[in-house]
Write a protein that holds these residues in place. Structure first.
Motif, PDB file in Angstrom:
ATOM      1  N   GLU A   1      44.572  28.851  47.711  1.00 11.56           N
ATOM      2  CA  GLU A   1      44.870  30.131  47.041  1.00 11.56           C
ATOM      3  C   GLU A   1      43.563  30.842  46.723  1.00 11.56           C
ATOM      4  O   GLU A   1      42.573  30.202  46.357  1.00 11.56           O
ATOM      5  N   TYR A   2      43.556  32.150  46.857  1.00 13.02           N
ATOM      6  CA  TYR A   2      42.393  32.951  46.469  1.00 13.02           C
ATOM      7  C   TYR A   2      42.765  33.749  45.222  1.00 13.02           C
ATOM      8  O   TYR A   2      43.892  34.193  45.072  1.00 13.02           O
ATOM      9  N   HIS A   3      41.784  33.854  44.352  1.00  9.35           N
ATOM     10  CA  HIS A   3      42.024  34.607  43.115  1.00  9.35           C
ATOM     11  C   HIS A   3      41.302  35.938  43.194  1.00  9.35           C
ATOM     12  O   HIS A   3      40.085  35.981  43.278  1.00  9.35           O
ATOM     13  N   LEU A   4      42.099  37.000  43.237  1.00  6.58           N
ATOM     14  CA  LEU A   4      41.520  38.344  43.214  1.00  6.58           C
ATOM     15  C   LEU A   4      41.831  38.950  41.862  1.00  6.58           C
ATOM     16  O   LEU A   4      42.975  39.329  41.590  1.00  6.58           O
ATOM     17  N   ASP A   5      40.833  38.986  40.998  1.00  4.43           N
ATOM     18  CA  ASP A   5      41.017  39.328  39.582  1.00  4.43           C
ATOM     19  C   ASP A   5      42.106  38.421  39.002  1.00  4.43           C
ATOM     20  O   ASP A   5      41.938  37.220  38.987  1.00  4.43           O
ATOM     21  N   LYS A   6      43.233  39.015  38.587  1.00  8.01           N
ATOM     22  CA  LYS A   6      44.269  38.178  37.985  1.00  8.01           C
ATOM     23  C   LYS A   6      45.381  37.840  38.985  1.00  8.01           C
ATOM     24  O   LYS A   6      46.357  37.167  38.641  1.00  8.01           O
ATOM     25  N   VAL A   7      45.187  38.327  40.219  1.00  9.33           N
ATOM     26  CA  VAL A   7      46.233  38.106  41.221  1.00  9.33           C
ATOM     27  C   VAL A   7      45.895  36.877  42.059  1.00  9.33           C
ATOM     28  O   VAL A   7      44.749  36.711  42.501  1.00  9.33           O
ATOM     29  N   VAL A   8      46.866  35.997  42.237  1.00 11.24           N
ATOM     30  CA  VAL A   8      46.659  34.815  43.070  1.00 11.24           C
ATOM     31  C   VAL A   8      47.238  35.107  44.460  1.00 11.24           C
ATOM     32  O   VAL A   8      48.411  35.450  44.603  1.00 11.24           O
ATOM     33  N   VAL A   9      46.366  35.000  45.474  1.00 14.28           N
ATOM     34  CA  VAL A   9      46.809  35.278  46.836  1.00 14.28           C
ATOM     35  C   VAL A   9      46.886  33.948  47.589  1.00 14.28           C
ATOM     36  O   VAL A   9      45.857  33.305  47.817  1.00 14.28           O
TER      37      VAL A   9
ATOM     38  N   THR B   1      41.322  30.576  57.344  1.00 15.12           N
ATOM     39  CA  THR B   1      41.285  29.697  56.168  1.00 15.12           C
ATOM     40  C   THR B   1      41.419  28.238  56.595  1.00 15.12           C
ATOM     41  O   THR B   1      40.676  27.367  56.125  1.00 15.12           O
TER      42      THR B   1
ATOM     43  N   THR C   1      31.838  32.257  51.675  1.00 17.70           N
ATOM     44  CA  THR C   1      31.655  33.629  51.198  1.00 17.70           C
ATOM     45  C   THR C   1      30.612  34.333  52.063  1.00 17.70           C
ATOM     46  O   THR C   1      30.765  35.502  52.427  1.00 17.70           O
TER      47      THR C   1
ATOM     48  N   HIS D   1      30.902  37.630  54.847  1.00 15.75           N
ATOM     49  CA  HIS D   1      30.310  38.842  54.265  1.00 15.75           C
ATOM     50  C   HIS D   1      30.287  39.978  55.297  1.00 15.75           C
ATOM     51  O   HIS D   1      29.934  39.789  56.445  1.00 15.75           O
TER      52      HIS D   1
END
Lengths: 240, 433
Positions: A19-27, A55, B427, B431
């Protein structure tokens, strides 16, 4: 270190979630993927953009870590390794081929291919030169050893990248859309070359693509959609 | 490592304009540092040469002689005994000579001036003929009583030339006004501040002027084979003189003349000896060197801060531009510290090349100006200790400056390099930019 012979699992992934965390959103990128890859396989991971191909390759390539689940590479549980051990695993067991070739622009073709051997610090100058020359001949670039990447065509650059990926005799080579930046004929040639290396060097190749023509060269195909395996020989779709 | 060097160097070349700008700034600061360093070394060399000719030996034994508590004279009585102690005590002694010290009015037909007098015995002064450059007259005549050697600016003030007559007038320590007629045997080239008020007189003539006997002198000048041992030798000699029964004044880094007022306030009578080094004797002018060195340090520091900011910015840009390359190298098995070294080497190479260029430029500039013998205005001669602008190349100082600047460039690059090394491979690879 566990030894793999052809036919044994060199990659084993169990219930991997990423899972990736974009601010408060979990993708969610991978939703419980399980997969086994046999040594010597020529495996293609296919799927539309955003399906999780890159990924999955990043996790197998030990450049990223799973949120949960187990990733075993050549018998090593990547979660139990520190950065140094992961780096050494990448150096000695894995080879990488990137979509944009990612060669070091200030080094010559020869120096780019030689670079991983220098990092290994196992070989003499003569041994390194022999191995690099041998590979550059195989990929058809023996006349371009002193050229810089900027002086080569896209296909030639990708050949350099293949030679660089193979120079350490890795057990696994990962290629993320290796033909995406090439025209169809050059792309076909690159896949043929990879296939040839797979046959001659007995190296396991795992590559992602969304090109049906490229995919047709693979021994096994894994299909990904929305972070799940939807189809594939020897692979299991996630439970999530 | 050689491959990392190659990458660093080629990256500098491939970003030619940026490297040239930063390297040029580093070269500029180094040029300034080297130039000021050469000036400081030149002044120091002139100061030392001038002082060691006119006023002091490498070390000196001076004497305060007090008949009454309130007034002292610069005298060492029975100086040959002191010379014997020196010869026995100092293992690295080159030679020793006695010099009378005095202060008198020098009068010509048209003008007069107050001068310090050095009473010399030419038979024991091997340095003087090597260092003094005569404009006119004959230095050897200084061995004959009744002659005086003066300097160019004094000749100008007194309006005299070689062969002319002068009169010394002095109030002796016995309280008697005395005069001696002398002939100018030579006019020497000026050697900075100290030669504006010092003249040379045969010891015999000075004894006659001061009404002192032959066994008395002003100071014993000591010349050593190794100047590095001076602090230890000063201590050694003080102990030896004390052990031989002499009273020795407390150690102080002031010149002999500067301590005279303090000695006059003390209650004792008789003789006390004083052991000084050459830098004690010219301590009242060495602030010039400190000022030049301080200015160099200040300017270099300010400019280095500016360069440091430039290097950091430049590396941040380089790291941003090469983020994907960092990710690739990490992916193919490069350890974090090697990534860091790769960027640090870039700053190091820039530092080495920039400082080398600056050192060559600064040295070249100093050599050209030195060869031009640029005259120094009279008011500034006090600071430069010379009538012409003199620069001296000091390789240790130049290399030291280069090393410091390169070190600063390298150290400052550690911050962005460390950040680059800490990037997560995933990361960095993905980029875009």
């Amino acid at each position: 270190m566990p030894k793999n012979t052809e036919g044994q699992d060199i990659v084993s992934i169990q219930n991997v979630i990423k899972e990736y965390h974009l601010d408060k959103v979990v993708v969610p990128a991978l939703r419980g993927v399980s997969l086994s890859v046999e040594a010597g396989d020529f495996l293609s991971i296919v799927g539309p953009s955003g399906s999780g191909k890159t990924t999955l390759l990043n996790l197998i390539g030990c450049v990223d870590v799973a949120t949960s689940g187990t990733v075993l590479i050549d018998g090593h549980d990547t979660k139990s390794l520190n950065d140094r051990q992961l780096t050494d695993l990448r150096l000695n067991t894995l080879g990488f081929i990137f979509q944009s070739f990612n060669l070091v622009p200030v080094l010559s073709v020869f120096q780019n291919v030689e670079f991983p051997l220098l990092l290994q610090r196992k070989f003499t100058k003569e041994e390194r030169a022999k191995r690099v020359d041998e590979l550059l001949e195989k990929v058809g670039l023996d006349k371009h050893t002193q050229h810089r990447p900027s002086e080569l065509s896209g296909g030639q650059r990708q050949r350099v990248a293949i030679a660089r990926a193979l120079v350490t005799r890795p057990k696994i080579v990962l290629a993320d859309e290796p033909t995406a930046n090439l025209d169809s004929v050059t792309g076909e040639n690159i896949i043929d070359l990879m296939k040839e290396m797979n046959r001659v060097e007995k190296t396991t190749f795992i590559f992602s693509t969304h090109d049906a023509k490229v995919m047709s060269h693979a021994n096994s195909v894994i299909r990904l959609a929305d972070g799940k395996i939807t189809d594939g020989k020897g692979a299991k779709a996630g439970a999530h | 490592m050689s491959q990392l060097f190659l990458i660093a160097f080629r990256n500098l070349v491939s970003h030619g304009r940026r490297s040239l700008f930063l390297g040029g700034a580093i070269a500029g600061v180094t040029t300034l540092l080297v130039f000021l360093g050469c000036l400081s070394s030149g002044v120091k060399q002139t100061m030392l040469e001038s002082a060691l000719t006119v006023a002091t030996g490498d070390m000196n034994v001076g004497g305060y002689y007090k008949v009454t508590a309130g007034q002292s004279a610069p005298l060492v009585t029975d100086y040959k005994k002191v010379q014997e102690i020196i010869q026995k005590t100092l293992p690295d002694l080159d030679f020793v000579t006695a010099r009378g010290r005095g202060w008198a009015r020098l009068v010509s037909d048209q003008a007069s001036m107050q001068v310090g007098i050095a009473g010399v015995d030419m038979a024991h002064e091997p340095r003087l003929p090597q260092v003094l450059k005569l404009k006119e007259g004959n230095l050897q005549d200084l061995a004959k009583p009744g002659n005086v050697l003066i300097f160019e600016n004094q000749a100008k003030k007194l309006k005299v030339k070689a062969g002319d007559s002068l009169v010394f007038s002095v109030l002796t320590d016995r309280g008697v006004n005395n005069t001696v007629d002398v002939k100018v045997c030579g006019v020497a080239e000026d050697m900075g501040l100290l030669t504006t008020f010092n003249v040379f007189l045969p010891q015999e003539t000075l004894n006659k002027l001061d009404q002192t006997n032959e066994s008395t002198t002003g100071a014993v000048l000591i010349y050593l084979k190794n100047r590095r041992r001076i602090p230890q030798d000063v201590d050694l000699l003080r102990k030896a003189l004390t052990g031989a029964g002499y009273n020795v004044v407390d150690r102080s880094s002031k010149a002999f003349w500067m301590k005279m007022q303090e000695v006059n306030k003390e209650e004792w009578t008789g003789q006390k000896l004083d052991v000084t080094s050459w830098d004690d004797e010219i301590s009242y002018v060495t602030w010039t060197l400190s000022a030049i060195d301080g200015l160099s340090f200040l300017l270099t520091t300010v400019l280095l801060v500016i360069i440091a900011v430039g290097i950091m910015n430049s590396l941040w840009i380089a790291i941003r531009e090469r983020t994907r390359e960092i990710g690739t190298l990490r992916a193919i098995g490069m350890r974090r510290w090697r990534v860091m070294v790769m960027f640090v080497l870039e700053a190091f190479c820039l530092g080495v090349l920039g400082t080398a260029a600056g050192a060559v430029l600064g040295s070249f500039l100093a050599l050209i100006l030195n060869a031009m013998h640029l005259p120094v205005p009279a008011g500034i001669q006090f600071f430069t200790m010379s009538t012409t602008l003199k620069f001296a190349l000091d390789p240790a100082r130049i290399l030291g400056g280069m090393a410091i600047i390169t070190f600063c460039c390298t150290v400052i690059s550690l911050i962005p390099s460390f950040k680059a090394a800490r990037m997560r491979p995933v990361t960095a690879i993905s980029h875009v930019g």
